[in-house]
Design a protein around this motif. Structure first.
Motif: not given
Ligand SMILES: Cc1cc2nc3c(=O)[nH]c(=O)nc-3n(C[C@H](O)[C@H](O)[C@H](O)COP(=O)(O)OP(=O)(O)OC[C@H]3O[C@@H](n4cnc5c(N)ncnc54)[C@H](O)[C@@H]3O)c2cc1C
Length: 461
Positions: A46-48, A84-86, A89-93, A231-233, A269-271, A409-414
């Protein structure tokens, strides 16, 4: 919307501002592999975003699993793929090895701290390798990165930490990567006005949406069933088959043997047990360009700029000379409801947008007459953690359900290697401890029951 109270049901908002990265959409952006939602699957993700897409990629595109043994995998996404966030984001790894290591050692001990540092550092190579292997056109670039200090006291503390780590020979692979410059040379070396110390480390930059859509494409070609706008509700134990999970969506239900919740700031919302552990947190980012009459100077590195008042702006320059920069914390951080527990990425953060208006002119040598201006600005929702670490692994008390969320704010290197580990747990039954994921990320009952909360009470911040 927004405060330091948990949100009762944080779902993605229907509308969102279009970030620069989503101005060239991939054919899978709105894709549904099958018209109807499948009734069942082996593994439901759940979550792309980065986490969900790389989970699918590692499950289906690894060489260890024979094609006949590949599980059936369905990926549900509430909105468009990578919206979503991905995709915002800032495109910074950029591994934060040096800036966080001292704090990690104090909090978690040497071994766990070094594990965290090495894990982040390893992402530079891992992402470079997958981009090459899958031939993904995503502007990936290896670079050096400057951590900029403009406050003498903060710079002095940073130097003290650095020298101590170096003397102790800590995190050999990572500490050797660091170049520390202070004094009169700092401005010249970094190109940043008012810089009193800069710390240079290895990093990378990428067009995050293109990287993800490249990996998603590969996973779809290997049998992934992608269901966007679904969406998964809720997700509940199956009353019919013990050990299975039923996900409910507006398009029907789907039953899965195992599930991976990769919903970032929306996880509770789910957990609901994560409602005081992972909070939605809104961030802001923009693209700055120059008028055609001015050729922007090339920046040889990426940056994190610590300009005082708690700032930590992250900045990369793209090949076309434009700048992607985010942060702006000093302009909004005290207005808690404007960002914490806030899931609205269809609006900007009040007061934050103007922060970038003359950012390049103010901070970078040679940009004074550039006429640089903000061409596009957007927000995105991160997952912030009560105890500052992501939650990864099998959810306590919910057999067969795995979580990977709270990457701040730090997903890219993790995330990339975290999800490799999650795929090994879910797909091949490995234990968390066998995956190489840092121990501090493991979701445990103890973490869920802890009162520790840096977001609400400011502990440790
Ligand atoms: C403005 C900004 C700048 C950033 N800059 C950086 C950066 O430069 N470098 C860096 O390392 N990190 C950065 N980050 C953080 C990084 O983007 C995140 O840590 C990372 O993208 C998280 O990935 P994710 O897959 O966990 O979340 P997401 O990319 O948010 O993906 C979660 C997905 O789940 C979906 N979803 C949620 N709930 C449900 C549901 N109930 N049913 C179905 N789908 C659902 C959402 O729609 C979303 O698409 C930044 C974040 C932001 C917001």
């Amino acid at each position: 919307m927004g405060s330091n109270e948990p949100v009762s049901k944080p779902f993605p908002s229907k509308e969102s501002i279009t970030p620069f990265w989503r101005t060239e959409l991939h054919e899978l952006d709105d894709h549904r592999t099958t018209e109807e939602l499948p009734e069942s699957c082996d593994i439901l993700i759940i979550g792309a975003g980065y986490a969900g897409i790389t989970a699918a990629y590692h499950l289906l595109c690894n060489e260890e699993t024979a094609p006949s043994a590949k599980p059936s995998v369905v990926l549900l996404e509430a909105r468009q793929a990578c919206s979503g966030a991905t995709g915002r984001n800032g495109g910074h790894l950029r591994p934060s090895v040096y800036s966080r290591l001292t704090k990690w050692i104090k909090k978690y001990g040497l071994e766990a701290a070094e594990e965290l540092a090495k894990f982040e550092f390893d992402h530079i190579r891992a992402v470079a390798d997958v981009v090459k292997k899958e031939k993904i056109d995503c502007d990936f670039k290896l670079s050096r990165s400057f951590d900029i200090h403009t406050e003498p006291e903060v710079a002095a503390a940073a130097k003290k930490d650095y020298l101590e780590l170096k003397k102790a020979g800590i995190a050999k692979t990572t500490i050797d990567d660091i170049v520390f410059t202070d004094g009169d040379d700092a401005e010249q070396v970094s190109g940043v006005k008012g810089c009193v110390a800069c710390v240079e480390t290895s990093a990378g930059q990428v067009w995050p949406y293109k990287l993800m859509m490249g990996l998603l494409s590969r996973a779809v070609s290997q049998g992934l069933n992608l269901q966007t706008h679904t969406p998964c509700t809720s997700i509940t134990p199956s009353p019919i088959t013990a050990g299975k999970w039923i996900a409910t969506t507006p398009r029907g239900t789907i039953t899965a043997s195992k599930t991976i919740i990769a919903t970032n700031g929306y996880t509770s919302a789910l957990l609901p047990e994560y409602s005081t552990k992972i909070y939605p947190a809104k961030g802001i980012c923009c693209r700055i360009v120059c008028p055609p009459s001015f050729t922007p100077p090339k920046l040889s590195s990426t940056y994190v700029l610590r300009l005082g008042n708690g700032s930590g702006d992250y900045l990369i320059q793209r090949e076309d000379g434009s700048i992607i920069v985010g942060g702006a914390r000093p302009n909004y951080i005290s207005n808690t409801s404007s960002w914490l527990s806030n899931t609205d990425d269809s609006t900007l953060i009040p007061n934050a947008a103007s922060y970038f208006d003359t950012y390049m002119q103010d901070n970078f040598a040679g940009w004074e007459e550039s006429g640089a201006y903000v061409e596009r600005i957007w927000t995105g929702i991160m997952g912030y953690n009560a105890d500052e670490n992501p939650s990864v692994g099998e959810v306590p008390g919910r057999d067969g359900m795995f979580v990977a969320a709270g990457f701040e704010g730090h997903g890219m290197p993790v995330i990339f290697l975290t999800m490799k580990g999650v795929a090994e747990m879910v797909g091949r039954g490995k234990r968390f401890e066998e995956t190489g994921i840092p121990r501090m990320y493991k979701t445990t009952r103890e973490r869920l029951e802890s009162d520790y909360n840096v977001l609400v009470r400011g502990e440790g911040k």
